[in-house]
Design an enzyme around this catalytic site. Structure first.
Site: not given
Ligand SMILES: CC(C)(COP(=O)(O)OP(=O)(O)OC[C@H]1O[C@@H](n2cnc3c(N)ncnc32)[C@H](O)[C@@H]1OP(=O)(O)O)[C@@H](O)C(=O)NCCC(=O)NCCS
Length: 333
Positions: A123, A258, A289
């Site tokens: 990215c 990004h 993304n």
């Molecule tokens: C992937 C991403 C969207 C997840 O969001 P998040 O807020 O971190 O989510 P979490 O992992 O903390 O999970 C929060 C809750 O949602 C749930 N959850 C996780 N993924 C889920 C999904 N796809 N759909 C529904 N629920 C989901 C989890 O189980 C958790 O539930 P709980 O609170 O009951 O335990 C986020 O972490 C993200 O955008 N990360 C960075 C991505 C990035 O920049 N990548 C760069 C490389 S290209």
């Protein structure tokens, strides 16, 4: 005595002349993806800001997308294609490990026999490639460079992986770089942290797949690790890029990070104390993304929606698998 070698230098400054873009043919709404990951349209909108993402047809690959975006950037630049002597393609989705995407694209856009090579910086790849194009033109190694970020990430998505499947899209964005009378590309802040290589990337090797040990390798990530790194470390990198350029947040007309997650974009804007007047790229909402393609795609769209930004300063920052990052201030064409 041996003869004295020729060594050359190029022009003092470079700038971006134009952008080009190609998006996957299909808009894929959240509802089409939530089944296998037990998610919801609401969760994806709230947590990422994504409403739909673009994905390409089966028969379209990253090379096709790159050639369309590249041809548009060349046409808009006014520079004849045969004068483009450098093509750098940032991608992690070359359909084959060899040959490069860039050599094929150089030929397709009419830039054969330009120097051509691919950059694998995920990215951050586009911002890495802009840094290289700027340096190579100012060194005299090239005069007109076509820089492209292109990805077909839908080929490396596991629809059942709830860490990432809903984030990824397909597309290509391009920029034509050339000499300038005034500075148009400020010094980059770029780097890597391979100690966090496991935070995001492919989940297996091709040889493991060949030997039947794993299913088709796909992209995976530790979402929270990447999120925290992006929000804390990358905001610092963005601020450093402003310092290196010698400008203040108030000078920035457009912020083009990004397109990883709308919450990361909002957090950056807050930490950088960007003024209300700064236009912030939010292409992720309908594109998803697209890794190396995300910054040039967002730039292309911003220029179409806000032509008044032309000539203004944009802060761009890419970050991702490696981990790697690169940020710089550029003058918009
Ligand atoms: C992937 C991403 C969207 C997840 O969001 P998040 O807020 O971190 O989510 P979490 O992992 O903390 O999970 C929060 C809750 O949602 C749930 N959850 C996780 N993924 C889920 C999904 N796809 N759909 C529904 N629920 C989901 C989890 O189980 C958790 O539930 P709980 O609170 O009951 O335990 C986020 O972490 C993200 O955008 N990360 C960075 C991505 C990035 O920049 N990548 C760069 C490389 S290209």
């Amino acid at each position: 005595m041996s003869p004295i070698l020729n060594q050359i230098t190029g022009p003092a400054y470079t700038r971006i002349y134009s952008f080009g873009a190609a998006r996957g043919e299909n808009a894929v709404p959240n509802d089409d993806l939530i089944g296998p990951i037990d998610s919801s349209d609401e969760w994806i909108r709230q947590r990422t800001g994504i409403v739909t993402r673009v994905r390409a047809d089966k028969g379209t690959d990253a090379i096709d997308l790159a050639a369309i975006a590249g041809a548009e950037a060349i046409a808009k630049s006014g520079i004849p294609a045969d004068q483009v002597d450098l093509v750098i393609v940032a991608t992690i989705s070359n359909p084959k490990q060899s040959p490069s995407v860039s050599a094929i694209v150089a030929d397709r856009v009419g830039a054969n026999p330009a120097a051509a090579y691919d950059v694998n910086a995920a990215c951050a790849g586009y911002a890495y490639a802009i840094t290289q194009a700027d340096a190579l033109i100012r060194s005299g190694a090239a005069r007109y460079a076509l820089v492209i970020g292109t990805e077909k990430l839908s080929d490396v998505v596991d629809p059942a992986d709830r860490s990432i499947s809903f984030l990824l899209g397909d597309g290509a964005g391009a920029a034509l770089i050339g000499p300038s009378d005034t500075p148009g590309i400020a010094p980059a802040v770029w780097g890597s942290d391979g100690s966090k290589a496991d935070a995001v990337g492919m989940n297996a090797t091709l040889t493991e797949f060949r030997d039947g040990e794993v299913p088709w390798p796909t992209l995976r990530q530790e979402g929270q690790t990447v999120f925290r790194w992006a929000v804390w470390e990358m905001a610092k990198v963005a601020r450093e890029a402003l310092d290196k350029a010698g400008v203040e947040p108030g000078d920035i007309a457009a912020f083009i990070p990004h397109q990883a997650n709308m919450r990361i974009i909002d957090e950056f804007a807050k930490q950088l104390k960007l003024p209300e007047s700064t236009v912030i790229a939010r292409d992720i909402e309908t594109t998803g993304n697209t890794s190396a393609a995300s910054i040039p795609l967002a730039s292309h769209r911003l220029m179409a929606e806000h032509p008044e930004l032309s000539g203004g300063l944009a802060l761009q920052i890419g970050f991702g698998a490696g981990l790697v990052f690169a940020a710089q201030v550029v003058v918009l064409p």
